[in-house]
Design a protein around this motif. Structure first.
Motif, PDB file in Angstrom:
ATOM      1  N   LYS A   1       0.843  -1.279   0.091  1.00 41.47           N
ATOM      2  CA  LYS A   1      -0.226   0.076   0.008  1.00 41.47           C
ATOM      3  C   LYS A   1       0.920   1.017   0.149  1.00 41.47           C
ATOM      4  O   LYS A   1       1.993   1.152   0.656  1.00 41.47           O
ATOM      5  CB  LYS A   1      -0.991   0.022   1.326  1.00 41.47           C
ATOM      6  CG  LYS A   1      -1.942   0.994   1.394  1.00 41.47           C
ATOM      7  CD  LYS A   1      -2.692   0.839   2.556  1.00 41.47           C
ATOM      8  CE  LYS A   1      -3.919   2.073   2.633  1.00 41.47           C
ATOM      9  NZ  LYS A   1      -4.674   1.969   3.666  1.00 41.47           N
ATOM     10  N   LEU A   2       0.483   2.292  -0.703  1.00 39.83           N
ATOM     11  CA  LEU A   2       1.214   3.628  -0.764  1.00 39.83           C
ATOM     12  C   LEU A   2       0.151   4.650  -0.682  1.00 39.83           C
ATOM     13  O   LEU A   2      -0.868   4.667  -1.415  1.00 39.83           O
ATOM     14  CB  LEU A   2       1.819   3.675  -2.071  1.00 39.83           C
ATOM     15  CG  LEU A   2       2.345   4.951  -2.427  1.00 39.83           C
ATOM     16  CD1 LEU A   2       3.557   5.082  -1.822  1.00 39.83           C
ATOM     17  CD2 LEU A   2       2.977   4.825  -4.013  1.00 39.83           C
ATOM     18  N   VAL A   3       0.446   5.605   0.318  1.00 41.64           N
ATOM     19  CA  VAL A   3      -0.588   6.779   0.422  1.00 41.64           C
ATOM     20  C   VAL A   3       0.456   8.200   0.413  1.00 41.64           C
ATOM     21  O   VAL A   3       1.584   8.034   0.773  1.00 41.64           O
ATOM     22  CB  VAL A   3      -1.032   6.984   1.804  1.00 41.64           C
ATOM     23  CG1 VAL A   3      -1.913   8.225   1.963  1.00 41.64           C
ATOM     24  CG2 VAL A   3      -2.125   5.720   1.948  1.00 41.64           C
ATOM     25  N   ILE A   4      -0.039   8.939  -0.453  1.00 43.25           N
ATOM     26  CA  ILE A   4       0.796  10.264  -0.862  1.00 43.25           C
ATOM     27  C   ILE A   4      -0.088  11.390  -0.393  1.00 43.25           C
ATOM     28  O   ILE A   4      -1.114  11.209  -1.066  1.00 43.25           O
ATOM     29  CB  ILE A   4       1.470  10.203  -2.294  1.00 43.25           C
ATOM     30  CG1 ILE A   4       2.260   9.271  -2.460  1.00 43.25           C
ATOM     31  CG2 ILE A   4       2.225  11.571  -2.315  1.00 43.25           C
ATOM     32  CD1 ILE A   4       2.516   9.033  -4.174  1.00 43.25           C
ATOM     33  N   THR A   5       0.427  12.225   0.435  1.00 46.54           N
ATOM     34  CA  THR A   5      -0.332  13.273   0.696  1.00 46.54           C
ATOM     35  C   THR A   5       0.395  14.551   0.321  1.00 46.54           C
ATOM     36  O   THR A   5       1.618  14.799   0.679  1.00 46.54           O
ATOM     37  CB  THR A   5      -0.609  13.460   2.061  1.00 46.54           C
ATOM     38  OG1 THR A   5      -1.128  12.299   2.716  1.00 46.54           O
ATOM     39  CG2 THR A   5      -1.241  14.850   2.718  1.00 46.54           C
ATOM     40  N   TYR A   6      -0.175  15.433  -0.495  1.00 47.38           N
ATOM     41  CA  TYR A   6       0.349  16.637  -1.066  1.00 47.38           C
ATOM     42  C   TYR A   6       0.174  17.902  -0.061  1.00 47.38           C
ATOM     43  O   TYR A   6      -1.002  18.730  -0.503  1.00 47.38           O
ATOM     44  CB  TYR A   6      -0.269  16.816  -2.501  1.00 47.38           C
ATOM     45  CG  TYR A   6       0.250  15.547  -3.581  1.00 47.38           C
ATOM     46  CD1 TYR A   6       1.276  15.625  -4.120  1.00 47.38           C
ATOM     47  CD2 TYR A   6      -0.800  14.802  -3.421  1.00 47.38           C
ATOM     48  CE1 TYR A   6       1.375  14.661  -4.988  1.00 47.38           C
ATOM     49  CE2 TYR A   6      -0.552  13.553  -4.601  1.00 47.38           C
ATOM     50  CZ  TYR A   6       0.806  13.576  -5.239  1.00 47.38           C
ATOM     51  OH  TYR A   6       0.996  12.589  -6.039  1.00 47.38           O
ATOM     52  N   ARG A   7       0.949  17.922   0.695  1.00 46.56           N
ATOM     53  CA  ARG A   7       0.847  19.103   1.829  1.00 46.56           C
ATOM     54  C   ARG A   7       0.399  20.740   1.353  1.00 46.56           C
ATOM     55  O   ARG A   7      -0.169  21.382   1.805  1.00 46.56           O
ATOM     56  CB  ARG A   7       2.029  18.976   2.823  1.00 46.56           C
ATOM     57  CG  ARG A   7       2.408  17.784   3.527  1.00 46.56           C
ATOM     58  CD  ARG A   7       2.995  18.142   4.588  1.00 46.56           C
ATOM     59  NE  ARG A   7       4.365  18.775   4.402  1.00 46.56           N
ATOM     60  CZ  ARG A   7       5.534  18.249   4.180  1.00 46.56           C
ATOM     61  NH1 ARG A   7       5.557  17.178   3.940  1.00 46.56           N
ATOM     62  NH2 ARG A   7       6.512  19.285   3.773  1.00 46.56           N
ATOM     63  N   GLU A   8       1.184  20.679   0.196  1.00 46.72           N
ATOM     64  CA  GLU A   8       1.455  22.348  -0.128  1.00 46.72           C
ATOM     65  C   GLU A   8       0.234  22.617  -1.300  1.00 46.72           C
ATOM     66  O   GLU A   8       0.257  23.636  -1.789  1.00 46.72           O
ATOM     67  CB  GLU A   8       2.869  22.536  -0.573  1.00 46.72           C
ATOM     68  CG  GLU A   8       3.712  22.658   0.424  1.00 46.72           C
ATOM     69  CD  GLU A   8       4.878  23.405   0.168  1.00 46.72           C
ATOM     70  OE1 GLU A   8       5.199  23.614  -1.179  1.00 46.72           O
ATOM     71  OE2 GLU A   8       5.952  23.352   1.037  1.00 46.72           O
ATOM     72  N   GLN A   9      -0.426  21.684  -1.532  1.00 50.53           N
ATOM     73  CA  GLN A   9      -1.461  21.795  -2.930  1.00 50.53           C
ATOM     74  C   GLN A   9      -2.783  22.132  -1.992  1.00 50.53           C
ATOM     75  O   GLN A   9      -3.046  21.499  -0.915  1.00 50.53           O
ATOM     76  CB  GLN A   9      -1.604  20.654  -3.622  1.00 50.53           C
ATOM     77  CG  GLN A   9      -0.350  20.375  -4.618  1.00 50.53           C
ATOM     78  CD  GLN A   9      -0.786  19.157  -5.500  1.00 50.53           C
ATOM     79  OE1 GLN A   9      -2.119  19.083  -5.871  1.00 50.53           O
ATOM     80  NE2 GLN A   9       0.151  18.759  -6.184  1.00 50.53           N
ATOM     81  N   PRO A  10      -3.823  23.065  -2.522  1.00 50.29           N
ATOM     82  CA  PRO A  10      -4.825  23.179  -1.946  1.00 50.29           C
ATOM     83  C   PRO A  10      -5.635  22.243  -1.650  1.00 50.29           C
ATOM     84  O   PRO A  10      -5.921  21.237  -2.515  1.00 50.29           O
ATOM     85  CB  PRO A  10      -5.408  24.235  -3.086  1.00 50.29           C
ATOM     86  CG  PRO A  10      -4.343  24.818  -3.570  1.00 50.29           C
ATOM     87  CD  PRO A  10      -3.498  23.886  -3.829  1.00 50.29           C
ATOM     88  N   GLY A  11      -6.238  22.218  -0.342  1.00 52.73           N
ATOM     89  CA  GLY A  11      -7.021  21.016  -0.161  1.00 52.73           C
ATOM     90  C   GLY A  11      -6.364  19.739   0.373  1.00 52.73           C
ATOM     91  O   GLY A  11      -6.923  18.834   0.632  1.00 52.73           O
TER      92      GLY A  11
END
Length: 277
Positions: A218-228
């Motif tokens: 499993k892989l989860v990526i969170t784009y912290r600096e993108q809106p939302g």
């Protein structure tokens, strides 16, 4: 990781000092005063990277890099932020066949009915939008790594899973500014170790299967600096490592009635349910 761009972050390291002993006059500025502070800063930065997390990641990446060929099947869920600020989630189902150093075939079906296929044979890349009966192609570099680098700036569709396809997976460790072992977990009933990492602009989590075959499950990526703060989630429920693939697996043959278009990848139109890649 695809959209999570493949780049090499410079790792923080303390260079050994070569000091030539010389007399220092009372008016001279002491040159070594800041060095202990630099050492402390480096040590503090290193403390954010749990050696156990890095070791488990390295166990998985070393294992994957040693595989001459594999097939994976994945379910992908990803957020797309709309112009009005709404956050919509979409889904893809797909499989990837890889044979090092120069063969890839991928088959992807989106939740809005679109169906895409991709072929790479060490000389050319070809992409077919089967749901629209169109295809495109062009020359490609000689290796998978070079081809993925070429496509990164051209495809409109995010490719975070591409980070698992490179022959050199060390950048996954090198770009981690923080690393932690979250703990034991299960994915699809398989015992795994849950790891968490923080990079310059994104966070990512990886679940590594326990035992002799440390597949990424499993892989989860969170784009912290993108809106939302959108997320990308991939569950890799099938990993296969056959002795060989059929000779024609990576050979492109235009589907019957498919129309050739003169661009490598055409930007897809907005979905009626919302805008997604």
């Amino acid at each position: 990781m695809g959209s999570l761009k493949r780049f090499l972050m410079g790792t923080l390291c303390l260079l050994g000092l070569l000091i030539l002993v010389q007399p220092v006059s009372a008016g001279d500025e002491p040159q070594a005063v800041a060095e202990p502070q630099a050492a402390e800063a480096a040590a503090e930065a290193d403390d954010l990277r749990d050696p156990a997390a890095l070791a488990e990641l390295r166990r998985a990446t070393d294992f994957l890099m040693a595989l001459p060929r594999f097939r994976i099947r994945a379910s992908v869920y990803y957020d797309v932020i709309q112009e009005d600020g709404r956050q919509l989630q979409f889904e893809k189902q797909g499989e990837i066949f890889l044979q090092r150093p120069d063969r890839i075939f991928a088959d992807v079906r989106l939740d809005d009915g679109r169906w895409r296929q991709f072929w790479y044979d060490g000389k050319t890349v070809n992409i077919a939008e089967r749901s629209k009966n169109i295809h495109a192609g062009g020359k490609a570099p000689a290796t998978i790594d070079q081809m993925l680098d070429m496509l990164e700036g051209r495809l409109k569709d995010p490719m975070p899973l591409s980070d698992l396809l490179y022959s050199d997976l060390r950048p996954l460790e090198e770009r981690a500014e923080e690393a932690d072992v979250v703990g034991d977990s299960t994915v699809g009933g398989r015992p795994c170790v849950h790891l968490a990492f923080r990079g310059e602009t994104v966070d990512w989590q990886i679940w590594v299967e326990k035992g002799a075959t440390p597949f990424v499950r499993k892989l989860v990526i969170t784009y912290r600096e993108q809106p939302g703060t959108p997320e990308y989630v991939a569950v890799l429920d099938v990993w296969e490592t056959p002795e060989r693939f059929a000779d024609d697996r990576f050979t492109f043959v235009a589907p019957a009635g498919s129309q050739l278009i003169n661009v490598l990848v055409a930007a897809p139109p907005p979905s009626e349910r919302g805008d997604q890649p």
